[in-house]
Design a protein around this motif. Structure first.
Motif, PDB file in Angstrom:
ATOM      1  N   ASN A  88       0.817  -1.219   0.000  1.00 36.60           N
ATOM      2  CA  ASN A  88       0.000   0.000   0.000  1.00 36.60           C
ATOM      3  C   ASN A  88       0.847   1.264   0.000  1.00 36.60           C
ATOM      4  OD1 ASN A  88      -2.290  -1.574   0.056  1.00 36.60           O
ATOM      5  ND2 ASN A  88      -2.574  -1.399   2.266  1.00 36.60           N
ATOM      6  N   ARG A  89       1.946   1.257   0.757  1.00 31.90           N
ATOM      7  CA  ARG A  89       2.726   2.482   0.913  1.00 31.90           C
ATOM      8  C   ARG A  89       3.795   2.677  -0.153  1.00 31.90           C
ATOM      9  NH1 ARG A  89       4.086   3.502   7.151  1.00 31.90           N
ATOM     10  NH2 ARG A  89       4.925   5.382   6.160  1.00 31.90           N
ATOM     11  N   VAL A  90       4.252   1.603  -0.766  1.00 29.05           N
ATOM     12  CA  VAL A  90       5.266   1.729  -1.819  1.00 29.05           C
ATOM     13  C   VAL A  90       4.638   1.733  -3.207  1.00 29.05           C
ATOM     14  CG1 VAL A  90       7.319   0.681  -2.862  1.00 29.05           C
ATOM     15  CG2 VAL A  90       7.062   0.698  -0.374  1.00 29.05           C
ATOM     16  N   TRP A  91       3.638   0.885  -3.412  1.00 35.98           N
ATOM     17  CA  TRP A  91       3.017   0.803  -4.741  1.00 35.98           C
ATOM     18  C   TRP A  91       1.649   1.478  -4.802  1.00 35.98           C
ATOM     19  CZ3 TRP A  91       6.562  -2.776  -3.194  1.00 35.98           C
ATOM     20  CH2 TRP A  91       7.578  -3.067  -4.104  1.00 35.98           C
ATOM     21  N   GLY A  92       1.028   1.725  -3.659  1.00 33.71           N
ATOM     22  CA  GLY A  92      -0.274   2.374  -3.657  1.00 33.71           C
ATOM     23  C   GLY A  92      -1.408   1.365  -3.604  1.00 33.71           C
ATOM     24  N   THR A  93      -2.485   1.739  -2.929  1.00 39.79           N
ATOM     25  CA  THR A  93      -3.603   0.815  -2.737  1.00 39.79           C
ATOM     26  C   THR A  93      -4.319   0.481  -4.031  1.00 39.79           C
ATOM     27  OG1 THR A  93      -5.050   2.690  -2.237  1.00 39.79           O
ATOM     28  CG2 THR A  93      -4.015   1.584  -0.375  1.00 39.79           C
ATOM     29  N   ASP A  94      -4.238   1.386  -5.015  1.00 39.82           N
ATOM     30  CA  ASP A  94      -4.958   1.140  -6.262  1.00 39.82           C
ATOM     31  C   ASP A  94      -4.042   0.658  -7.381  1.00 39.82           C
ATOM     32  OD1 ASP A  94      -5.449   4.733  -6.816  1.00 39.82           O
ATOM     33  OD2 ASP A  94      -3.698   3.556  -6.225  1.00 39.82           O
ATOM     34  N   VAL A  95      -2.855   0.178  -7.034  1.00 43.39           N
ATOM     35  CA  VAL A  95      -1.960  -0.434  -8.018  1.00 43.39           C
ATOM     36  C   VAL A  95      -1.868  -1.922  -7.724  1.00 43.39           C
ATOM     37  CG1 VAL A  95       0.389  -0.516  -8.924  1.00 43.39           C
ATOM     38  CG2 VAL A  95      -0.621   1.671  -8.311  1.00 43.39           C
ATOM     39  N   ILE A  96      -2.136  -2.725  -8.737  1.00 40.00           N
ATOM     40  CA  ILE A  96      -2.087  -4.171  -8.571  1.00 40.00           C
ATOM     41  C   ILE A  96      -0.748  -4.673  -9.095  1.00 40.00           C
ATOM     42  CG2 ILE A  96      -3.194  -6.363  -9.142  1.00 40.00           C
ATOM     43  CD1 ILE A  96      -5.740  -4.710  -9.774  1.00 40.00           C
ATOM     44  N   VAL A  97       0.036  -5.302  -8.224  1.00 36.64           N
ATOM     45  CA  VAL A  97       1.326  -5.838  -8.653  1.00 36.64           C
ATOM     46  C   VAL A  97       1.371  -7.327  -8.361  1.00 36.64           C
ATOM     47  CG1 VAL A  97       2.554  -3.660  -8.373  1.00 36.64           C
ATOM     48  CG2 VAL A  97       2.392  -5.225  -6.445  1.00 36.64           C
ATOM     49  N   GLY A  98       2.320  -8.017  -8.984  1.00 39.85           N
ATOM     50  CA  GLY A  98       2.417  -9.458  -8.815  1.00 39.85           C
ATOM     51  C   GLY A  98       2.857  -9.852  -7.416  1.00 39.85           C
ATOM     52  N   ASN A  99       2.550 -11.082  -7.038  1.00 41.02           N
ATOM     53  CA  ASN A  99       2.860 -11.574  -5.704  1.00 41.02           C
ATOM     54  C   ASN A  99       4.358 -11.581  -5.411  1.00 41.02           C
ATOM     55  OD1 ASN A  99       0.170 -12.044  -5.039  1.00 41.02           O
ATOM     56  ND2 ASN A  99       0.192 -14.099  -5.929  1.00 41.02           N
ATOM     57  N   ARG A 100       5.180 -11.691  -6.467  1.00 38.35           N
ATOM     58  CA  ARG A 100       6.631 -11.767  -6.263  1.00 38.35           C
ATOM     59  C   ARG A 100       7.301 -10.401  -6.208  1.00 38.35           C
ATOM     60  NH1 ARG A 100       8.900 -16.733  -9.995  1.00 38.35           N
ATOM     61  NH2 ARG A 100       7.495 -18.364  -9.251  1.00 38.35           N
ATOM     62  N   THR A 101       6.540  -9.345  -6.394  1.00 37.32           N
ATOM     63  CA  THR A 101       7.135  -8.018  -6.510  1.00 37.32           C
ATOM     64  C   THR A 101       7.972  -7.652  -5.302  1.00 37.32           C
ATOM     65  OG1 THR A 101       5.313  -7.273  -7.912  1.00 37.32           O
ATOM     66  CG2 THR A 101       6.634  -5.580  -6.853  1.00 37.32           C
ATOM     67  N   ILE A 102       7.416  -7.787  -4.096  1.00 34.36           N
ATOM     68  CA  ILE A 102       8.167  -7.431  -2.890  1.00 34.36           C
ATOM     69  C   ILE A 102       9.403  -8.314  -2.756  1.00 34.36           C
ATOM     70  CG2 ILE A 102       8.145  -7.438  -0.364  1.00 34.36           C
ATOM     71  CD1 ILE A 102       5.310  -6.525  -0.417  1.00 34.36           C
ATOM     72  N   ASP A 103       9.244  -9.616  -2.969  1.00 32.31           N
ATOM     73  CA  ASP A 103      10.365 -10.547  -2.819  1.00 32.31           C
ATOM     74  C   ASP A 103      11.518 -10.183  -3.746  1.00 32.31           C
ATOM     75  OD1 ASP A 103       8.781 -11.972  -1.026  1.00 32.31           O
ATOM     76  OD2 ASP A 103       7.923 -13.188  -2.628  1.00 32.31           O
ATOM     77  N   VAL A 104      11.198  -9.821  -4.988  1.00 30.38           N
ATOM     78  CA  VAL A 104      12.240  -9.437  -5.945  1.00 30.38           C
ATOM     79  C   VAL A 104      12.972  -8.190  -5.461  1.00 30.38           C
ATOM     80  CG1 VAL A 104      12.657  -8.539  -8.271  1.00 30.38           C
ATOM     81  CG2 VAL A 104      11.141 -10.500  -7.952  1.00 30.38           C
ATOM     82  N   HIS A 105      12.230  -7.207  -4.979  1.00 33.59           N
ATOM     83  CA  HIS A 105      12.855  -5.955  -4.544  1.00 33.59           C
ATOM     84  C   HIS A 105      13.681  -6.153  -3.270  1.00 33.59           C
ATOM     85  CE1 HIS A 105      10.203  -4.201  -7.538  1.00 33.59           C
ATOM     86  NE2 HIS A 105      10.847  -3.068  -7.391  1.00 33.59           N
ATOM     87  N   ILE A 106      13.201  -6.977  -2.356  1.00 31.84           N
ATOM     88  CA  ILE A 106      13.976  -7.273  -1.143  1.00 31.84           C
ATOM     89  C   ILE A 106      15.278  -7.975  -1.517  1.00 31.84           C
ATOM     90  CG2 ILE A 106      14.059  -8.717   0.934  1.00 31.84           C
ATOM     91  CD1 ILE A 106      12.402  -6.255   1.399  1.00 31.84           C
ATOM     92  N   ARG A 107      15.186  -8.934  -2.436  1.00 31.24           N
ATOM     93  CA  ARG A 107      16.392  -9.655  -2.859  1.00 31.24           C
ATOM     94  C   ARG A 107      17.412  -8.699  -3.474  1.00 31.24           C
ATOM     95  NH1 ARG A 107      17.642 -11.690  -7.715  1.00 31.24           N
ATOM     96  NH2 ARG A 107      15.489 -11.743  -8.464  1.00 31.24           N
ATOM     97  N   LYS A 108      16.949  -7.774  -4.309  1.00 30.31           N
ATOM     98  CA  LYS A 108      17.859  -6.818  -4.932  1.00 30.31           C
ATOM     99  C   LYS A 108      18.493  -5.895  -3.896  1.00 30.31           C
ATOM    100  CE  LYS A 108      18.537  -6.459  -8.738  1.00 30.31           C
ATOM    101  NZ  LYS A 108      19.572  -7.121  -9.578  1.00 30.31           N
ATOM    102  N   LEU A 109      17.709  -5.479  -2.890  1.00 26.93           N
ATOM    103  CA  LEU A 109      18.274  -4.634  -1.834  1.00 26.93           C
ATOM    104  C   LEU A 109      19.364  -5.380  -1.065  1.00 26.93           C
ATOM    105  CD1 LEU A 109      15.142  -2.790  -0.367  1.00 26.93           C
ATOM    106  CD2 LEU A 109      17.073  -1.759  -1.588  1.00 26.93           C
ATOM    107  N   ARG A 110      19.107  -6.642  -0.767  1.00 32.93           N
ATOM    108  CA  ARG A 110      20.106  -7.424  -0.028  1.00 32.93           C
ATOM    109  C   ARG A 110      21.368  -7.622  -0.851  1.00 32.93           C
ATOM    110  NH1 ARG A 110      15.639 -11.655   2.429  1.00 32.93           N
ATOM    111  NH2 ARG A 110      15.358 -10.594   4.449  1.00 32.93           N
ATOM    112  N   GLU A 111      21.210  -7.791  -2.164  1.00 28.39           N
ATOM    113  CA  GLU A 111      22.383  -7.941  -3.026  1.00 28.39           C
ATOM    114  C   GLU A 111      23.232  -6.671  -3.024  1.00 28.39           C
ATOM    115  OE1 GLU A 111      20.876  -8.937  -6.845  1.00 28.39           O
ATOM    116  OE2 GLU A 111      20.375 -11.017  -6.320  1.00 28.39           O
TER     117      GLU A 111
END
Length: 231
Positions: free
Chosen positions: A189-212
């Motif tokens: 809700n706070r990063v993509w917005g409540t009215d934006v629909i994103v895929g289930n893997r979106t957060i996981d991908v971004h967390i992985r990239k941050l850790r890298e």
């Protein structure tokens, strides 16, 4: 006399003329100033010329695919904060992950429904406007990390760590309250917005990239709930 567009400039890049035509028609009706390109190489040149607020990129295109276009755009400072959303084939997980890995903000699956696309574009632009208006805090310093909100970069000592826009937004949210557990729903809700629909893997991908980019120890997974920033 035509009215002056007030909603921003949008660049559509797709090698299918029918898709370009219907999207251009619907977006123009909404008041956007719309530009088009029929392949990736042309899309890069068009982006340089018009500097759009948002770019819609098809992934599979001749000459240069959408992922490579995004990668090259993100390497240029003036496109660091440009919103980029991809068009991907339904259930094409690899392409969706590649799109996000290379700096994409969102993706939309084909077949495209113009009303859904319009809704997503409006939400992305609104979200970007809200981010740009929050200027009271200019940086966040935690431990050896400095998150510069004005220059949209992260520094660790003399090292500058370049992040894609949504990676930066996600890190800023987590680092705004170290130790707080942010649920997946709250992050969406706070990063993509409540009215934006994103895929289930979106957060996981971004967390992985941050850790890298930052190291494994800054972001902790709280199983079944979400994530928190630790230092």
């Amino acid at each position: 006399m035509s009215s002056t567009p007030t909603s921003g400039k949008i660049l559509l890049v797709d090698d299918e003329p029918d898709i370009l035509e219907i999207l251009e028609y619907n977006l123009t009706r909404e008041g956007y100033e719309v530009f088009t390109a029929s392949n990736g190489e042309e899309g890069l040149k068009r982006a340089e010329a018009v500097e759009p607020d948002l770019i819609v990129l098809d992934i599979m295109m001749p000459i240069m695919d959408g992922v490579e276009v995004c990668r090259q755009l993100r390497a240029k400072p003036k496109f660091k904060n440009t919103i980029i959303t991809f068009l991907t084939a339904r259930e094409e997980d690899y392409s969706q992950i590649a799109a996000l890995d290379n700096g994409g903000d969102d993706y939309i699956t084909k077949p495209i429904r113009p009303r859904v696309l319009l809704s997503r574009i409006k939400a992305l632009l609104r979200r970007n406007e809200r981010s740009e208006s929050q200027e009271e805090v200019t940086s966040i310093s935690i431990g050896d990390l400095v998150i510069d909100l004005e220059q949209v970069v992260v520094r660790r000592g003399k090292e500058t760590i370049e992040l894609a826009k949504k990676e930066f937004d996600l890190l800023t949210l987590l680092a705004s309250k170290p130790g707080k557990v942010f649920s997946r729903d709250e992050i969406f809700n706070r990063v993509w917005g409540t009215d934006v629909i994103v895929g289930n893997r979106t957060i996981d991908v971004h967390i992985r990239k941050l850790r890298e980019k930052l190291g494994e120890h800054y972001i902790k997974t709280i199983k079944g709930i979400g994530y928190k920033f630790v230092f």
